[in-house]
Scaffold this active site. Structure first.
Site, PDB file in Angstrom:
ATOM      1  CG  LEU A  81      47.346  32.456  69.494  1.00 32.13           C
ATOM      2  CD1 LEU A  81      47.702  31.345  68.523  1.00 32.13           C
ATOM      3  CD2 LEU A  81      46.314  33.398  68.874  1.00 32.13           C
ATOM      4  CB  CYS A  85      40.142  32.335  79.717  1.00 32.12           C
ATOM      5  SG  CYS A  85      39.885  30.894  80.735  1.00 32.12           S
ATOM      6  CB  CYS A  90      38.752  31.323  83.631  1.00 31.24           C
ATOM      7  SG  CYS A  90      38.118  31.978  82.116  1.00 31.24           S
ATOM      8  CG  HIS A 140      50.096  32.519  78.272  1.00 33.26           C
ATOM      9  ND1 HIS A 140      48.748  32.382  78.428  1.00 33.26           N
ATOM     10  CD2 HIS A 140      50.439  33.614  79.016  1.00 33.26           C
ATOM     11  CE1 HIS A 140      48.301  33.321  79.235  1.00 33.26           C
ATOM     12  NE2 HIS A 140      49.301  34.082  79.610  1.00 33.26           N
ATOM     13  CG  PHE A 502      29.645   4.424  97.626  1.00 31.44           C
ATOM     14  CD1 PHE A 502      28.357   4.712  98.016  1.00 31.44           C
ATOM     15  CD2 PHE A 502      30.667   4.449  98.566  1.00 31.44           C
ATOM     16  CE1 PHE A 502      28.073   5.004  99.332  1.00 31.44           C
ATOM     17  CE2 PHE A 502      30.380   4.763  99.886  1.00 31.44           C
ATOM     18  CZ  PHE A 502      29.078   5.037 100.264  1.00 31.44           C
TER      19      PHE A 502
HETATM   20  C1  LIG Z   1      37.492  36.998  86.795  1.00 27.07           C
HETATM   21  C2  LIG Z   1      36.870  36.172  85.711  1.00 27.07           C
HETATM   22  C3  LIG Z   1      36.741  34.807  85.882  1.00 27.07           C
HETATM   23  C4  LIG Z   1      36.161  34.054  84.884  1.00 27.07           C
HETATM   24  N1  LIG Z   1      35.986  32.719  85.112  1.00 27.07           N
HETATM   25  C5  LIG Z   1      35.360  31.970  84.185  1.00 27.07           C
HETATM   26  C6  LIG Z   1      35.116  30.588  84.418  1.00 27.07           C
HETATM   27  O1  LIG Z   1      35.487  30.048  85.457  1.00 27.07           O
HETATM   28  N2  LIG Z   1      34.454  29.892  83.463  1.00 27.07           N
HETATM   29  C7  LIG Z   1      34.027  30.481  82.299  1.00 27.07           C
HETATM   30  O2  LIG Z   1      33.418  29.808  81.470  1.00 27.07           O
HETATM   31  N3  LIG Z   1      34.252  31.797  82.059  1.00 27.07           N
HETATM   32  C8  LIG Z   1      34.898  32.542  82.958  1.00 27.07           C
HETATM   33  N4  LIG Z   1      35.132  33.863  82.714  1.00 27.07           N
HETATM   34  C9  LIG Z   1      34.713  34.442  81.416  1.00 27.07           C
HETATM   35  C10 LIG Z   1      35.758  34.165  80.329  1.00 27.07           C
HETATM   36  O3  LIG Z   1      37.023  34.593  80.756  1.00 27.07           O
HETATM   37  C11 LIG Z   1      35.375  34.934  79.043  1.00 27.07           C
HETATM   38  O4  LIG Z   1      34.049  34.633  78.707  1.00 27.07           O
HETATM   39  C12 LIG Z   1      36.276  34.543  77.881  1.00 27.07           C
HETATM   40  O5  LIG Z   1      37.626  34.690  78.205  1.00 27.07           O
HETATM   41  C13 LIG Z   1      35.935  35.431  76.655  1.00 27.07           C
HETATM   42  O6  LIG Z   1      36.722  35.052  75.564  1.00 27.07           O
HETATM   43  P1  LIG Z   1      36.852  36.041  74.313  1.00 27.07           P
HETATM   44  O7  LIG Z   1      37.646  35.306  73.294  1.00 27.07           O
HETATM   45  O8  LIG Z   1      35.520  36.555  73.934  1.00 27.07           O
HETATM   46  O9  LIG Z   1      37.670  37.280  74.855  1.00 27.07           O
HETATM   47  P2  LIG Z   1      39.217  37.371  75.317  1.00 27.07           P
HETATM   48  O10 LIG Z   1      39.731  36.067  75.784  1.00 27.07           O
HETATM   49  O11 LIG Z   1      39.290  38.508  76.245  1.00 27.07           O
HETATM   50  O12 LIG Z   1      39.980  37.699  73.980  1.00 27.07           O
HETATM   51  C14 LIG Z   1      39.981  38.967  73.398  1.00 27.07           C
HETATM   52  C15 LIG Z   1      41.323  39.155  72.730  1.00 27.07           C
HETATM   53  O13 LIG Z   1      41.297  40.321  71.923  1.00 27.07           O
HETATM   54  C16 LIG Z   1      42.571  40.917  71.961  1.00 27.07           C
HETATM   55  N5  LIG Z   1      42.454  42.309  71.533  1.00 27.07           N
HETATM   56  C17 LIG Z   1      41.703  43.292  72.090  1.00 27.07           C
HETATM   57  N6  LIG Z   1      41.842  44.429  71.373  1.00 27.07           N
HETATM   58  C18 LIG Z   1      42.681  44.157  70.345  1.00 27.07           C
HETATM   59  C19 LIG Z   1      43.206  44.907  69.260  1.00 27.07           C
HETATM   60  N7  LIG Z   1      42.889  46.174  69.052  1.00 27.07           N
HETATM   61  N8  LIG Z   1      44.050  44.297  68.401  1.00 27.07           N
HETATM   62  C20 LIG Z   1      44.404  43.003  68.579  1.00 27.07           C
HETATM   63  N9  LIG Z   1      43.917  42.245  69.586  1.00 27.07           N
HETATM   64  C21 LIG Z   1      43.084  42.809  70.443  1.00 27.07           C
HETATM   65  C22 LIG Z   1      43.009  40.730  73.411  1.00 27.07           C
HETATM   66  O14 LIG Z   1      44.421  40.801  73.540  1.00 27.07           O
HETATM   67  C23 LIG Z   1      42.465  39.325  73.724  1.00 27.07           C
HETATM   68  O15 LIG Z   1      43.436  38.303  73.528  1.00 27.07           O
HETATM   69  C24 LIG Z   1      35.712  34.658  83.691  1.00 27.07           C
HETATM   70  C25 LIG Z   1      35.861  36.027  83.504  1.00 27.07           C
HETATM   71  C26 LIG Z   1      36.428  36.783  84.500  1.00 27.07           C
HETATM   72  C27 LIG Z   1      36.564  38.264  84.299  1.00 27.07           C
END
Ligand SMILES: Cc1cc2nc3c(=O)[nH]c(=O)nc-3n(C[C@H](O)[C@H](O)[C@H](O)COP(=O)(O)OP(=O)(O)OC[C@H]3O[C@@H](n4cnc5c(N)ncnc54)[C@H](O)[C@@H]3O)c2cc1C
Length: 524
Positions: A81, A85, A90, A140, A502
């Site tokens: 889970l 990120c 991230c 993780h 400071f």
């Molecule tokens: C390079 C990079 C750096 C970043 N740095 C930052 C930062 O410093 N600070 C910040 O605030 N944000 C940052 N972000 C943004 C942040 O990572 C995302 O906004 C956040 O992870 C989104 O969370 P989410 O739950 O929407 O998506 P995700 O965390 O991507 O979760 C989606 C989940 O859906 C699952 N999934 C997809 N399809 C299926 C399916 N068919 N069946 C079952 N499961 C499925 C995937 O396995 C995944 O676990 C960064 C993004 C990138 C690309």
């Protein structure tokens, strides 16, 4: 299939270390490990919600729904889970940005004080990537442990979800039904659509940590001009490589204060990054083995060919909405984002969407908050969520943080804008070692112009803070709290009344105290 019984019966319990081993194994051999199932057999209630996707949005939404007394289920295709990120977005970005800051310091002080001589030394990118891949399992494992043992979250992991209808999901060969469905599928990187786009050696943030199999050569082309492009570009540069950034539009146009943006970009250039604005990739040419050999770019001064074996594409992310569109017909906008109202409801009854899937801002705070708001709405609370006026940040070799208005926009909207900034305007050109604070003290003493930049934008009439901007280290934390106060109407007098520690990175409190005595505020 792994079956966990209810909490309390010991056979289902895994320590964090056992979780780590299980996740490693599942990442290596997903089919051998099979679905990881944690479903309570002491709770026969219908699920209030199935979250498809257990990233930040799905996990926080689930925890909130559970805390409100509801029953949820997460289905995620990864064996852990927490989502992208900590896996490929991230967290590696922060590791790389930490390295960029450390390496800039090491290179700036190369061969002096206690710093080794870095002349001519290129440091390994692959070693840092490998380090991350080894280190990411711990977090993780903590998330699986915490979700199961402390948050009572039910889940099926290491299993893709198939949407049958707005209440029914198939995963791991089982059918699950719920009162509502929450789509939390995240986003994926947008890829180049040019000739040569499938050559070996073209990476994005996800493939970099998943598939990098050899050390990039001496020159790296970065395509893109926003957060990810700059964050990874600065890291590559700090390892001692020549970095050429091809930016279609303007670099870092999201930084809304002109001087702050200029300071950040000037330091990038000073570190040797070549920035070509108005430039696009027209083709990527390969060698006989199918590896990247050259990038052909259209630039304002004509066509350019760059020899390189490594291209990093950072063109933004696209919401992963196809599954939901095909299965349910949810409405999406032009960017592919699922359209939601302020209760996070999609166009389909009983179907909600959260996180990156609903579009900008694609940030962790929005993923987590939208998940929690959807849970509250599902559990019958009257909620309304539309992100607005959030603080923001990115990394160059520095941390750049900002909130509220930039000076230009403030001047366009207010008649008496007052600016408190460091260093002050300095027509005589003396290199000033201010602002300075922890992590910039060495620069302040030896290379003063590298010690950062900061600015507070005030409305002279109401004395209220309109915006704050910072380049340096260590101010980001303050910005997340400062933003709440600014939204509530923080004044220079209230800032001047605070007790500063400071030497604090933003200096905003003491600068405010120097000016707050004036009835007619003056810039500083
Ligand atoms: C390079 C990079 C750096 C970043 N740095 C930052 C930062 O410093 N600070 C910040 O605030 N944000 C940052 N972000 C943004 C942040 O990572 C995302 O906004 C956040 O992870 C989104 O969370 P989410 O739950 O929407 O998506 P995700 O965390 O991507 O979760 C989606 C989940 O859906 C699952 N999934 C997809 N399809 C299926 C399916 N068919 N069946 C079952 N499961 C499925 C995937 O396995 C995944 O676990 C960064 C993004 C990138 C690309």
């Amino acid at each position: 299939m792994d079956q966990f019984a209810t909490k309390g019966s010991d056979p289902s319990f895994l320590t964090i270390e056992q979780w780590a081993r299980k996740i490693e194994e599942a990442l290596e051999r997903p089919n051998v490990v099979g679905p990881i199932r944690n479903i309570r057999d002491d709770d026969r209630r219908e699920f209030d919600a199935i979250f498809i996707g257990g990233g930040a949005a799905g996990r926080f939404g689930s925890a909130y729904l559970r805390a409100l007394g509801g029953r949820q289920l997460i289905i995620d295709r990864w064996p852990f889970l927490g989502g992208s990120c900590p896996h490929n977005a991230c967290v590696p970005h922060h590791l790389f940005s930490d390295c960029a800051a450390e390496l800039m310091l090491a290179r700036t002080f190369s061969g002096t004080l206690w710093f080794p001589d870095m002349t001519g030394r290129t440091t390994s990118i692959k070693e840092v990537v490998d380090l991350f891949r080894r280190g990411r399992t711990g977090p993780h494992a903590v998330m699986n442990y915490q979700s199961k043992e402390q948050l009572d979250i039910e889940f099926v992991l290491n299993a893709s979800a198939r949407i049958l209808d707005a209440h029914t999901i198939e995963a791991a060969g089982e059918i699950f039904r719920a009162r509502t469905l929450v789509l939390a599928l995240g986003s994926k990187p947008i890829r180049l659509n040019t000739l040569g786009r499938d050559l070996h050696g073209i990476h994005d943030y996800a493939t970099l940590v998943e598939t990098l199999d050899r050390e990039p050569g001496e020159a790296i082309v970065v395509v893109g001009g926003s957060k990810t492009a700059v964050e990874y570009g600065c890291f590559f540069n700090a390892t001692g490589r020549r970095v050429i950034m091809l930016v279609r539009d303007r670099l870092l146009k999201l930084i809304n204060d002109g001087e702050t943006r200029t300071y950040a970009i000037d330091r990038m250039r000073e570190q040797g990054i070549k920035i070509l604005e108005g430039a696009t990739v027209s083709a990527i040419l390969g060698d006989a083995e199918g590896r990247v050999a050259r990038v052909v770019a259209d630039t304002p001064s004509g066509e350019l060919e760059i020899a390189t074996d490594f291209v990093f594409q950072a063109l933004g992310e696209r919401p992963r909405s196809r599954l939901a569109v095909e299965a349910l017909g949810v409405a999406i906008d032009d960017s592919g984002a699922v359209v939601v109202d302020e209760q996070l409801r999609t166009s389909i009854p009983d179907v909600y969407a959260v996180g990156d899937l609903i579009g900008a801002p694609m940030e962790m705070f929005k993923a987590r908050k939208s998940g929690a708001y959807a849970a509250r709405a599902i559990m019958g609370e009257k909620v309304s969520y539309r992100p607005s006026d959030w603080p923001d940040f990115l990394h160059t070799h520095y941390e750049v943080s900002w909130l509220g208005l930039g000076e230009e926009e403030a001047r366009a909207r207010y008649r008496s804008v007052v600016i408190l900034k460091m260093p002050p305007d300095n027509p005589n050109g003396l290199d000033i070692g201010l602002p300075a604070s922890d992590r910039t003290m060495l620069y302040a003493m030896a290379h003063p112009h590298m010690s950062g930049f900061q600015k507070l934008v005030l409305d002279g009439k109401t004395r209220r803070v309109l915006g704050a901007h910072h380049v340096g280290y260590g101010a980001k934390d303050a910005f997340q709290y400062l933003n709440v106060m600014v939204k509530k109407g923080l004044t220079i007098d209230e800032l001047a009344e605070m007790d500063e520690l400071f030497l604090n990175p933003t200096h905003f409190i003491q600068l405010s105290r120097l000016r707050a005595g004036h009835r007619e505020l003056r810039s500083l």
